[in-house]
Every structure is written in C-alpha cells, then in structure tokens.
Design an enzyme around this catalytic site. Structure first.
Site, short mmCIF file in Angstrom:
data_model
loop_
_atom_site.label_atom_id
_atom_site.label_comp_id
_atom_site.label_asym_id
_atom_site.label_seq_id
_atom_site.Cartn_x
_atom_site.Cartn_y
_atom_site.Cartn_z
N LYS A 191 1.01 -0.83 0.07
CA LYS A 191 0.03 0.43 0.00
C LYS A 191 0.86 0.86 0.15
O LYS A 191 2.08 1.23 0.80
CB LYS A 191 -0.88 -0.40 1.21
CG LYS A 191 -1.92 1.18 1.50
CD LYS A 191 -2.50 0.86 2.46
CE LYS A 191 -3.65 2.08 2.73
NZ LYS A 191 -4.31 1.88 3.97
N SER A 218 -9.55 -0.68 7.23
CA SER A 218 -8.61 -0.66 6.68
C SER A 218 -8.34 -1.31 5.83
O SER A 218 -8.17 -1.43 4.28
CB SER A 218 -7.59 0.96 6.08
OG SER A 218 -9.02 1.74 6.16
N SER A 270 -9.50 2.22 3.40
CA SER A 270 -8.78 2.35 2.24
C SER A 270 -8.05 1.74 1.87
O SER A 270 -7.24 2.17 0.53
CB SER A 270 -8.26 3.87 3.24
OG SER A 270 -7.00 3.18 4.21
#
Lengths: 480, 95
Positions: free
Chosen positions: A83, A182, A158
């Site tokens: 990420k 997330s 997210s």
C-alpha cells in the site's frame, strides 16, 4: 476475465512453493504472470500506482537461483504489493496524496524489510485513500480504484488498491494498513482475506501515520495460511518503534489447524439491525449454523455501546491525524506552494493545495476537538468512552473465545453513491472499528456473495495477542 | 454544535489551512454535522472513568544509546523542495 491467463492462478503460497520445488513453475514465471495481469487490468482497476516490473523480474531470477541452491527464504515465491503508505527505500511514496508529490522513501519500513529478508518479491505500490482516510478508495490523488467484480463499484477502502490487486490476481498478497477497518472492509468487498493484528504486534516504523493509537499494518491474502505466515514474519519487537510489543511471536503458520471446541459470540445487531443487508444477514446466519454444526457453541450478545464506536473513533482519529499530519508543511519534503510570501503562508498554501477534501475536513475536525475550549468536551470525553468500550469488550472475551459479525453492513456500493455525505460513508466501518478502538486482532474472511455476485465478509475478533487461535479458527472456516 | 465563521477561520489558522471563500460554507456545514454527531458521546456517564491514552501495555522501551547515522545529510535533503548545502530553504523569517 481474471482467470484466463496461464499459468494457473494460485491461491496460496503453499501451493506455489510446492510447484517451485517440483520445478513446474519459477519465480520468473510467477512475476511474468502477475505483470501480465497488471498490464491487462490496471488501466481499468487502477490498483497499482507504480509497478516495479524490472526490479521484480531481476529479483525473481535471484530468488530462483537461491531456490536451486537451497538457500531461499520462507517467502520465496510470494509476489507482494504494498500500500502507498509503507516506506520502501528509494521508491516513491505518496499516501495517495498530492502533498507528497515526488517523494522518495529514505528508508524501508520494518514490516517491508522483514518480508524482503524472507525473499518476497515486491511488484509495486498500491493505490489507497489519501492518508488512509476513506472507506471507498474514492479519495486518492491517483484517482478511484474499481472493484474487479464490477468496475462500477468501489473496492472499499482505504486499502482498496491492495484488496483489488489480490482479488484480480495482480499479486498473491498485499500489505495494507488498518486504522478503522481499512484492511478488512476492502477485503470483504473484494472477496479476499484481510487481517488486522493486535495493536503493537507489528512495528509501525515506516508506516505513514494516520491515527497512531489505532494504526496497524496487516496482510490481504487469498487464504488464511498466507496471512499467518506474513504476520509471523512481520511481527515482533523493533528498535525503531518504542510502542511495539516485545511479546514472543508464535509460529502462526505452524499452529494451524485448530482442534478445539469454541465459544463463539455473535453481535445481535449484525443479524438484526435494519442497516444490514438482508443477504448479508442470511450469509452470516448460515455461517453461524455451519459453526454450530462443527460443534462450537454459538450465542448472541448485545453491545449497547455499539452506537458510540464511530463517534469515539472519529474524535480520536481526527485528533491524532491533525497532529500527525502537521509534519506536511512544504518545508522538508513534498509539495511546496509557488505562491508563498512568508513562512506562515508557505505552510498554509502548501497544505491547502496539497491535501484533498476529506483530509482537510479531518484535520479541521481534529484541530477543533483538540482546541483549548473543546478539548475536554470532545477529546478527553472520547478517551473515557474508549476505556468503557475496552472494558466491556474485555468482558465479552470472558464469555467467548471469539466474537463474530458481518465485516460490513452492505456489499460494495456504487462509485459516487456515498461521497456527498461523510457521515453515511463513516457507517461502512460500523463493525470494523471496534477492533481498532480496543486494539484487538480481527480478521475478515470471505463468506459467499449476494444475489449480484458481490462478495460478503465474515469478521472474527479475538483477544489481544491471540492471533494464533484466531488464525486457526479462521482457517477452519475455509473448510466447512 | 454551531460553528460561526470566526471559529471556522480560527480553526483553519490553527490547522495552517486556507479555506477558499467558496468552500467555507460547506466546510462549516460538514463540521457542524459531524461535531453534532460526535456529541452523542455526552449520553454516556463517564464520571470517575480515567481517559484511555495508550493501547499498548508497554510503558518504556530501552535500547543501548549508541550513535547511528540512519539518515545521512544528502538523503535527508534529497526530498527538499529547496535546499542550500546543509539546510532546508524557506522564505525569510527574520527581517
């Protein structure tokens, strides 16, 4: 469309390593396969913001040589995405934000270094909501990420890019971060496994900070066993994070499977609340029947404080975010406004041009709840409620080994459907935030799909540092 | 919770943010609605409850106090929008 690319689509590292041993595949072939999938799908899905094709190919050759000479690490054959909040030395890092335009990591995050040391191959950096603030991956300077099941829908957030990359077989696994759900919420929306470890189980060194008393690095994988091996390798003490736990790290990947009858509590709201999709209720209730049939004891519980999870979470995380994000000021790195006339205007203009709407909203909220006149009424109050939630949660674990619920109240929603109203969007995290508020480990595993084929997630929360049993139980559900 | 324009601007200043005139109203409305929603917490009696400030049970972590150069100068300056030898450059602060 996803599954048409030869060679075969692998669903676990165990399977890959078996084929590497017999020579029916190589790391070079694996990397080529994932790069083809990225090439074919990334223009639509937007899961990766940077692809390290040449480096991944070169590393694959090195690791194939290590396999041949019997010196390969435990993650040989694992092709990973990370990420865009995890530092990887000499690679770009932007946290999905314009304010970090052109930023290059000066060091590597501990969690990332540990998987590299075991010969994982990092194939690229994945899109996410700006500074990990969002539940739909619509707040990214790199544009929205789309769900591979239905590109008109969000992947969740997210860690949306990280979940889609695994879902669409663009890598075997991803490393995401989970501050309020997330990792787990996008895993649920994409039909993959997402694990949030106990707070402080994994070092946060090299993770872009959002809410420091909530943030956890966690894996997104196709199976529980892969989450177990990744956690085993990432977890443990670290000189660079003074909050990380020095409790010994069990060999999670060896503890599977579980041979024990358990007491499972399910959150009554998860099955009865009007806000939960009927199809999700049905799938959850079927899963509970399967768990009962496997000989475990299943019982409902009420948690009256549930309506206070999200307000508590938002007071505290916006406060922490406003403080953490003060470092982005245009002085030492990232975007600097061309229109600054003095130092204060340099800060203000750089930050206002660099941060997106949701981030600015949260910084404003956090600054407000920390301001002298409102500190006690909001911030201290939320810290007190956090203690009450923690105490009540602890009591739950005196009655139950694990606490379960749907991961999300709905399946993946349409792009643009919820963006106008931040409060509506926040509700997407109603079942996931508790684990972050109290620090417990929590996993989302796939639990079928609704009538439109959209994936449903089933969430299991354990006691702090009980990941070994949590993973074993989650793995047992893959088989029933 | 009512946020008047003066409060909004004060908070923006503390946060070192500039609000465009055309976004002040929507920011104000957003803050009001989220802050009112947060005020649900007032329904809970927290008399005598200590604030929970740390989630990790660790209180102190010690290691040897040895010098390490984890971020050499050139690397530290590499991301700077403007730098001058060993300094980050900013607009003039002192007249």
């Amino acid at each position: 469309m996803v599954k048409n690319y030869p060679p075969k689509t692998y669903t676990s590292l165990t399977e890959i390593q078996a084929d590497l041993r017999t020579g029916s595949t190589t790391c070079a072939q694996l990397v080529a396969h994932y790069l083809r999938n990225i090439e074919a799908q990334n223009a639509t899905l937007n899961a990766f913001v940077a692809v390290y094709a040449e480096q991944a190919r070169a590393r694959a050759v090195e690791i194939d040589a290590k396999i041949a000479s019997g010196t390969a690490g435990r993650l040989a054959g694992m092709v990973l995405g990370i990420k865009d909040v995890l530092c990887y030395k000499d690679h770009g890092l932007q946290a999905g934000s314009k304010i970090l335009d052109g930023f290059t990591s000066q060091f590597t995050a501990t969690a990332v270094q540990r998987v590299l040391d075991e010969d994982a191959i990092i194939i690229g950096r994945q899109n996410c909501d700006e500074f990990a603030m969002g539940s739909s991956n619509e707040n990214s300077a790199f544009g929205v990420v789309r769900n591979a099941i239905d590109p008109a829908r969000v992947p969740g957030g997210s860690s949306g890019g990280s979940a889609v990359a695994v879902q669409a077989d663009m890598c075997l696994a991803s490393l995401g971060s989970d501050t309020g759900g997330s990792v787990r919420q996008p895993a649920a929306f994409c039909g993959v496994v997402g694990l949030k470890p106990t707070y402080a189980r994994v070092s946060r060194w090299g993770l872009v900070a959002y809410g420091s008393s909530f943030d956890c690095i966690g894996p997104i994988t196709k199976c529980v066993a892969d989450a177990a091996i990744l956690l085993e390798i990432m977890a443990g003490s670290d000189d660079f994070d003074s909050t990380v736990s020095d409790q010994p790290v069990p060999a999670y990947s060896q503890n599977l499977p579980l041979n024990k009858k358990l007491r499972i509590g399910y959150l009554r709201e998860g099955l009865e609340s009007e806000g939960v999709d009927a199809q999700i209720k049905r799938a959850t209730s079927q899963k509970l029947d399967q768990i009962r049939a496997a000989g475990h004891q299943v019982e409902a519980f009420d948690f009256p404080l549930i309506k206070y999870f999200l307000p508590t979470y938002y007071v505290l995380t916006t406060a922490e975010a406003s403080s953490n994000l003060s470092r982005f000021d245009g002085v030492r790195y990232g975007h600097r406004s061309a229109g600054a006339t003095d130092l204060v205007s340099l800060y203000k203009k750089s930050r206002s041009e660099g941060f997106g709407d949701e981030v600015r909203r949260r910084i404003m909220l956090g600054t407000f709840v920390l301001s002298a006149n409102y500190y006690d009424a909001y911030y201290t109050k939320a810290q007190k409620v956090r203690r009450l939630i923690a105490q009540e949660t602890q009591k739950l674990f005196e009655r139950f080994d694990f606490v379960v619920s749907p991961t999300t109240p709905t399946t993946a929603f349409l792009l643009g459907q919820q963006t106008p109203d931040p409060l509506q969007m926040y509700l997407a995290d109603i079942f996931t935030v508790q684990a972050n508020v109290v620090g417990n480990p929590c996993i989302s595993v796939p639990n079928g799909a609704d009538e439109n084929g959209l994936p449903i997630g089933f969430q299991i929360m354990g006691s702090p540092f009980e990941e070994a049993n949590l993973l074993a139980f989650a793995e047992s559900l893959e088989k029933i | 919770m009512n946020i008047d324009q003066e409060t909004l601007r004060k908070v923006a200043h503390l946060a070192r943010l500039e609000l465009r005139p055309d976004e002040e109203l929507s920011m104000q409305q957003n803050l009001e609605s989220v802050l009112s929603w947060m005020q649900q917490l007032d329904e809970i009696d927290t008399t005598g409850v200590e604030p929970l400030t740390h989630i990790s049970e660790r209180t102190n972590a010690f290691r040897e106090d040895t010098a390490q150069n984890n971020l050499p100068l050139q690397r530290a300056l590499a991301n700077a929008p403007r730098s001058d030898r060993s300094f980050f450059k900013v607009p003039k602060v002192i007249e």
